[in-house]
Scaffold this motif. Structure first.
Motif, short mmCIF file in Angstrom:
data_model
loop_
_atom_site.label_atom_id
_atom_site.label_comp_id
_atom_site.label_asym_id
_atom_site.label_seq_id
_atom_site.Cartn_x
_atom_site.Cartn_y
_atom_site.Cartn_z
N PHE A 84 0.86 -1.19 0.00
CA PHE A 84 0.00 0.00 0.00
C PHE A 84 0.88 1.23 0.00
CE2 PHE A 84 -2.72 3.28 1.72
CZ PHE A 84 -3.98 2.97 1.24
N SER A 85 0.48 2.25 -0.77
CA SER A 85 1.26 3.48 -0.83
C SER A 85 0.31 4.67 -0.93
CB SER A 85 2.20 3.46 -2.05
OG SER A 85 2.94 4.66 -2.12
N SER A 86 0.74 5.79 -0.34
CA SER A 86 -0.01 7.04 -0.45
C SER A 86 0.95 8.18 -0.74
CB SER A 86 -0.84 7.30 0.82
OG SER A 86 0.00 7.45 1.95
N TYR A 87 0.40 9.32 -1.05
CA TYR A 87 1.18 10.50 -1.44
C TYR A 87 2.15 10.91 -0.33
CZ TYR A 87 1.91 15.37 -2.96
OH TYR A 87 2.45 16.57 -3.34
N GLY A 88 3.38 11.25 -0.71
CA GLY A 88 4.39 11.60 0.26
C GLY A 88 4.05 12.80 1.12
N GLY A 89 3.24 13.71 0.60
CA GLY A 89 2.84 14.89 1.37
C GLY A 89 1.72 14.62 2.34
N GLY A 90 1.22 13.40 2.36
CA GLY A 90 0.14 13.04 3.27
C GLY A 90 -1.23 13.12 2.63
N ARG A 91 -2.23 12.84 3.45
CA ARG A 91 -3.62 12.87 3.02
C ARG A 91 -4.42 13.72 4.00
NH1 ARG A 91 -4.85 6.54 2.53
NH2 ARG A 91 -3.34 6.47 4.26
N TYR A 92 -5.65 14.06 3.60
CA TYR A 92 -6.54 14.84 4.45
C TYR A 92 -7.63 13.92 4.99
CZ TYR A 92 -4.70 19.14 2.19
OH TYR A 92 -3.91 20.16 1.71
N LEU A 93 -7.98 14.12 6.25
CA LEU A 93 -9.13 13.46 6.84
C LEU A 93 -10.32 14.42 6.94
CD1 LEU A 93 -7.29 11.50 9.68
CD2 LEU A 93 -8.24 10.55 7.56
N LEU A 94 -10.04 15.66 7.34
CA LEU A 94 -11.06 16.70 7.43
C LEU A 94 -10.48 18.00 6.90
CD1 LEU A 94 -12.31 16.13 11.11
CD2 LEU A 94 -13.35 15.23 9.02
N ASP A 95 -11.30 18.74 6.19
CA ASP A 95 -10.98 20.11 5.77
C ASP A 95 -12.32 20.82 5.66
OD1 ASP A 95 -10.02 22.47 4.80
OD2 ASP A 95 -9.18 21.65 2.95
N THR A 96 -12.83 21.28 6.80
CA THR A 96 -14.21 21.77 6.81
C THR A 96 -14.39 23.05 6.02
OG1 THR A 96 -13.97 23.03 8.88
CG2 THR A 96 -14.54 20.70 9.08
N ALA A 97 -13.31 23.80 5.78
CA ALA A 97 -13.42 24.99 4.94
C ALA A 97 -13.81 24.63 3.52
CB ALA A 97 -12.11 25.77 4.95
N LYS A 98 -13.47 23.41 3.10
CA LYS A 98 -13.82 22.93 1.76
C LYS A 98 -15.03 22.00 1.78
CE LYS A 98 -10.09 24.91 0.12
NZ LYS A 98 -8.88 24.10 -0.13
N GLY A 99 -15.66 21.86 2.95
CA GLY A 99 -16.84 21.01 3.05
C GLY A 99 -16.56 19.58 3.44
N GLY B 200 4.12 16.76 12.96
CA GLY B 200 3.39 16.32 14.15
C GLY B 200 2.14 15.52 13.85
N ASN B 201 1.70 15.51 12.61
CA ASN B 201 0.50 14.74 12.24
C ASN B 201 0.90 13.45 11.54
OD1 ASN B 201 -0.76 17.41 12.84
ND2 ASN B 201 -2.58 16.34 12.10
N THR B 202 1.87 12.75 12.13
CA THR B 202 2.41 11.52 11.56
C THR B 202 2.19 10.36 12.52
OG1 THR B 202 4.13 12.77 10.39
CG2 THR B 202 4.49 10.41 10.66
N VAL B 203 1.74 9.24 11.98
CA VAL B 203 1.67 8.00 12.75
C VAL B 203 2.55 6.97 12.07
CG1 VAL B 203 -0.65 8.47 13.61
CG2 VAL B 203 -0.38 7.15 11.51
N ALA B 204 3.13 6.08 12.86
CA ALA B 204 4.06 5.09 12.32
C ALA B 204 3.35 3.99 11.55
CB ALA B 204 4.89 4.49 13.45
N ALA B 205 2.13 3.66 11.94
CA ALA B 205 1.41 2.55 11.31
C ALA B 205 1.05 2.88 9.87
CB ALA B 205 0.14 2.26 12.10
N THR B 206 0.93 1.85 9.07
CA THR B 206 0.43 2.00 7.71
C THR B 206 -1.09 1.97 7.74
OG1 THR B 206 2.38 1.01 6.68
CG2 THR B 206 0.34 0.96 5.41
N VAL B 207 -1.70 3.06 7.31
CA VAL B 207 -3.16 3.15 7.29
C VAL B 207 -3.62 2.68 5.92
CG1 VAL B 207 -5.15 4.70 7.46
CG2 VAL B 207 -3.16 5.04 8.96
N ARG B 208 -4.00 1.41 5.87
CA ARG B 208 -4.43 0.79 4.62
C ARG B 208 -5.91 1.09 4.39
NH1 ARG B 208 -1.48 -3.01 2.23
NH2 ARG B 208 -3.38 -4.12 1.62
N ALA B 209 -6.20 2.35 4.20
CA ALA B 209 -7.58 2.79 4.01
C ALA B 209 -7.55 4.09 3.23
CB ALA B 209 -8.27 3.00 5.36
N GLY B 210 -8.66 4.39 2.58
CA GLY B 210 -8.76 5.63 1.84
C GLY B 210 -8.03 5.57 0.51
#
Length: 209
Positions: free
Chosen positions: A142-157, A193-203
């Motif tokens: 599993f791989s995701s973008y190096g810059g991370g992902r978003y879970l919430l961004d309420t300004a964008k809905g 600071g918004n980094t977790v060590a586990a691989t989040v195999r979701a999204g």
């Protein structure tokens, strides 16, 4: 239609899509609606971040199957450093200013703490980004973008809801920012600071083949 109206329409449709998700009979059904709606926007909308010839317009955005064990309703607890400030580059000598409003503790099997930020621009909004063990590399297929992902961004809905003092944090809705698809977009990326060590195999995920 002008670019400004196109952008307003994009944000309106995103907000409407998340409203449908929040009112779905069950989270898995909401996730299916979210995937279908997001694929349609990326395929058809004039503000899609996908280049016109990108094959993802036809195939849809790669996304892991829904995992009910990765949906949480979490209390917002005090920030690790309430005096912290972030200014993230937004191009054209501008920046996105954020201050922490609290943090959420992710239970097992993920574990770790994520800061919840408040956007200080006009209108405000909560911002919850994520980097995990798959960010920028392949981890357990599993791989995701190096810059991370978003879970919430309420300004964008992008808001999954909650109640007094709690947020719905569903890792199945982790999505890539627009800059993952086209470098002309500038996006605030997940701070260290918004980094977790586990691989989040979701999204949403990066193609690994």
């Amino acid at each position: 239609m002008s670019v400004e109206l196109e952008l307003a329409d994009w944000r309106r449709r995103v907000a409407e899509l998340y409203a449908e998700v929040r009112h779905a009979d069950d989270p898995a059904a909401g996730h299916r609606r979210w995937r279908a709606g997001r694929d349609a926007l990326f395929r058809e909308h004039p503000q899609s971040p996908l280049p016109a010839d990108d094959p993802l317009r036809a195939s849809g955005l790669p996304c892991a199957p829904y995992d009910a064990g990765l949906r949480f309703v979490l209390p917002l607890i005090p920030a690790s450093d309430p005096d912290a400030r972030l200014e993230l580059d937004a191009g054209d000598d501008a920046g996105t200013n954020l201050v922490p409003v609290g943090r959420v503790e992710l239970p097992d099997p993920v574990g770790g703490s994520l800061e919840v930020w408040s956007l200080q621009q006009y209108g405000g909004g909560l911002f919850l980004p994520l980097r995990d063990g798959s960010s920028g590399r392949v981890s357990d297929g599993f791989s995701s973008y190096g810059g991370g992902r978003y879970l919430l961004d309420t300004a964008k809905g992008a808001d999954l809801g909650g109640d007094d003092g709690h947020l719905v944090v569903d890792l199945n809705f982790a999505y890539h920012p627009s800059c993952r698809y086209d470098s002309r977009w500038l996006c605030p990326l997940a701070p260290a600071g918004n980094t977790v060590a586990a691989t989040v195999r979701a999204g949403e995920q990066m193609p690994t083949a």
